[in-house]
Design a protein around this motif. Structure first.
Motif, mmCIF file in Angstrom:
data_model
loop_
_atom_site.group_PDB
_atom_site.id
_atom_site.type_symbol
_atom_site.label_atom_id
_atom_site.label_comp_id
_atom_site.label_asym_id
_atom_site.label_seq_id
_atom_site.Cartn_x
_atom_site.Cartn_y
_atom_site.Cartn_z
ATOM 1 N N UNK A 33 7.746 3.386 3.156
ATOM 2 C CA UNK A 33 7.352 2.905 1.828
ATOM 3 C C UNK A 33 6.888 4.068 0.951
ATOM 4 N N UNK A 34 6.108 4.995 1.521
ATOM 5 C CA UNK A 34 5.604 6.122 0.729
ATOM 6 C C UNK A 34 6.765 6.998 0.257
ATOM 7 N N UNK A 74 0.990 4.206 -2.726
ATOM 8 C CA UNK A 74 0.749 5.595 -2.335
ATOM 9 C C UNK A 74 1.928 6.482 -2.715
ATOM 10 N N UNK A 76 -4.135 2.732 -2.815
ATOM 11 C CA UNK A 76 -3.079 2.372 -1.861
ATOM 12 C C UNK A 76 -3.483 2.626 -0.423
ATOM 13 N N UNK A 79 -5.583 -0.320 0.725
ATOM 14 C CA UNK A 79 -4.781 -1.524 0.931
ATOM 15 C C UNK A 79 -3.879 -1.360 2.149
ATOM 16 N N UNK A 80 -3.280 -0.190 2.290
ATOM 17 C CA UNK A 80 -2.327 0.038 3.378
ATOM 18 C C UNK A 80 -2.979 0.487 4.670
ATOM 19 N N UNK A 134 0.829 -1.209 0.000
ATOM 20 C CA UNK A 134 0.000 0.000 0.000
ATOM 21 C C UNK A 134 0.857 1.251 0.000
ATOM 22 N N UNK A 135 1.912 1.243 0.806
ATOM 23 C CA UNK A 135 2.796 2.400 0.878
ATOM 24 C C UNK A 135 3.484 2.675 -0.443
ATOM 25 N N UNK A 136 3.899 1.610 -1.134
ATOM 26 C CA UNK A 136 4.569 1.795 -2.425
ATOM 27 C C UNK A 136 3.594 2.406 -3.432
ATOM 28 N N UNK A 182 9.376 5.214 -2.084
ATOM 29 C CA UNK A 182 8.917 5.089 -3.462
ATOM 30 C C UNK A 182 8.940 6.443 -4.155
#
Lengths: 207, 196, 178
Positions: free
Chosen positions: C161-162, B98, C132, C135-136, B94-96, C165
């Motif tokens: 992760x945010x 986002x 996202x 999901x997150x 999810x973080x990726x 990326x």
């Protein structure tokens, strides 16, 4: 840059203070007999079988069923996904991580609710949290959840809602280990349980 | 004493009313810090404007210190404060997703509402996109359900996972954040942009 | 007010550290009063759940997403903390923009790209972010910011992760921004 220095001058000392003071929250304390009596009297340990059925149907990952009967009884029949922690061995080292944790909602069950309640009393007195007792035990589970009785026509609506929920839960749970003879058991997932958990109210979060 | 709502010191409706006022303060702070501008937000990724990093981490640290001190003084029961559950797989994936949305759209959900509120059309379009994304997830939920629940770790705190006290981890976080702020100040000087 | 003056006033943003401390105090208030952090995408989820329910009354029985939602929210989905909070965000953002003279209907984009391109990317970004965040289990405010403040492991993971990326992909989208 000036404001950064100012910020650093405030938050670093605060950080050092908070790092230096001893943590005040002693998580696991022993309960006095009085406190325990009060909790047991209020019945806070009980979790309703409807809630457990709903969690099972929803595949709630936080639910952990713990069978406190003997291994023989456990092998004979157990609830879906349950693990066996015999009451006589409850305090063995190998089970400490299971009964003293804060990731799962542990639900003790036995045939009635006497043994499960004893297990709860012991763990609660040690100050462990997140342990509950399946109200009514397996007997009630079989008699009322997996084979619910249709309420009479004059019953209040809530009883019908409860009946509908239990029927669909029983279908989704495959009649509880009894293999269903019907070809297509509809995976009814979404009827809400009519009663709410007695578990401690926690704010729901998320974004 | 605190938190007030879970301890039933204030009623549910009062809680909702206060949520509205908290929201006003939240929107106000976001907007006046410049979070209604997508180019200011995206600046963090190119070094020309690190306002996101500064506000975000200063905010998290302020709140963390506040909670730890309140707990120390016995004003709040941290066990009743919501800690996000950790589902490792979905948190990372999810973080990726986002992160990709952030660099493409230049907003995150909260800031896009702020941008839309002051008339940014790109903010409004981003909000429309958010709805499409949530609908998309809702209708394809069955495909992701396994992923959604994979690797459940409970509600762990980082400090617990690292085996240190909350306060000590807080101090480390403060030092790391200040280090990042120094780098950010340097980067803003090194990669200046025209006024935008 | 002349356009020039608007531009000039519009530049006056809060000092980021002051803004950060204020943001932290708002978040602290949310935690103290309601025992929870701030959020944004959850409000969108509420609206989506309501609209699905309006169109299809049985959705709650047929869609697992709705069932999960109904399970965690009793009563109407619109009667949720986050919906009220997000309404406040819109009001607060508007007030702040109005006072600082930043109210202006416009598409903000780099001079190197067209408005159209900016809007297309904003839409795509929104779709990805919306997906996202579901999901997150939360977006930058709900999961990363609020999670970090309570030292949640999930919050730190989502935050890394945010932004990780974002940095990793920054090169490919540089034309949009610089």
């Amino acid at each position: 840059m000036k404001s950064l220095k100012f910020l650093a001058l405030i938050i670093i000392p605060l950080g050092i203070i908070i790092a230096a003071v001893p943590a005040d929250r002693v998580r696991h304390f022993q309960l006095t007999a009085d406190e325990l009596l009060q909790e047991a009297g209020a019945g806070v340990q009980f979790i309703s079988p409807d809630v457990v059925a709903d969690m099972l149907v929803q595949k709630d990952p936080s639910l952990r069923l713990i069978d406190v009967r003997t291994p023989e009884e456990f092998d004979d029949y157990s609830m879906p996904g349950a693990i066996n922690v015999p009451l006589s061995n409850l305090l063995a080292d190998e089970y400490t991580d299971i009964i003293n944790q804060d990731a799962y909602v542990n639900v003790f069950y036995s045939n009635g609710s006497v043994y499960a309640n004893q297990a709860w009393m012991i763990t609660r007195q040690l100050g462990y949290e997140n342990n509950f007792v399946l109200e009514g035990g397996l007997n009630y589970w079989f008699g009322n959840i997996l084979s619910p009785e249709e309420p009479s026509q004059t019953s209040p609506n809530e009883e019908f809602a409860q009946y509908d929920f239990r029927k669909s839960a029983a279908a989704a749970l495959g009649g509880g280990g009894v293999v269903s003879t019907e070809p297509d058991v509809p995976a009814v997932k979404a009827v809400k349980p009519p009663v709410s958990a007695k578990a401690k109210k926690k704010p729901s979060g998320g974004c | 004493m605190g938190p007030l709502a879970p301890n039933e010191i204030i009623s549910e409706n009062t809680n909702f009313l206060l949520a509205f006022f908290i929201g006003i303060a939240f929107g106000w702070v976001l907007e006046s810090s410049g979070f209604s501008s997508s180019r200011k937000l995206a600046g963090i990724f190119y070094g020309y404007d690190a306002v996101v990093l500064k506000v975000f981490f200063t905010g998290a640290i302020t709140c963390m210190l506040g909670l730890l001190f309140m707990s120390l003084f016995g004003w709040i029961d941290l066990d009743l404060v919501y800690v996000n559950p950790t589902y490792l797989t979905s948190a990372i994936i999810g973080g990726v997703i986002m992160g990709a949305g952030f660099i493409m759209g230049g907003f995150c959900p909260g800031t896009s509402f702020c941008g839309a509120a002051i008339g940014k059309i790109d903010g409004m379009v981003f909000v429309v996109g958010l709805f499409i994304g949530v609908y998309g997830f809702a209708f394809t939920y069955g495909w992701w359900e396994k992923l959604y629940y994979a690797n459940y770790l409970g509600e762990p705190k980082v400090s617990e996972a690292l085996g240190m006290k909350d306060g000590l981890f807080g101090l480390l976080l403060i030092i790391v954040a200040l280090g990042m702020f120094v780098v950010a100040e340097w980067a803003e000087k090194k990669f200046p942009r025209e006024e935008y | 007010m002349s356009n020039n003056k608007t531009e000039e006033r519009g530049r006056r943003y809060l000092n980021p550290y002051v803004g950060g401390v204020l943001l932290g105090l708002v978040l602290l208030a949310a935690n103290f009063i309601s025992g929870r952090g701030l959020g944004a995408s959850g409000a969108i989820k509420s609206v989506v759940a309501t609209s699905i329910e309006m169109v299809d009354k049985d959705a709650v029985n047929t869609m697992p997403f709705m069932a999960d939602y109904a399970q965690s929210h009793s009563g109407s989905p619109m009667k949720s903390w986050l919906v009220f909070e997000m309404l406040g965000v819109i009001v607060g953002g508007f007030l702040s923009g109005a006072i600082a003279g930043r109210l202006k209907l416009k598409v903000e984009h780099s001079p190197k790209i067209t408005s159209r391109r900016r809007l297309v990317f904003a839409l795509m970004g929104g779709v990805l972010f919306g997906f996202g965040s579901q999901l997150g289990r939360g977006c930058t405010s709900g999961s990363a910011l609020s999670g970090m403040a309570v030292l949640s492991m999930g919050g730190f993971i989502t935050m890394m992760a945010i932004f990780g990326t974002g940095f990793a992909l920054a090169y490919f989208f540089r034309r949009n921004w610089i």
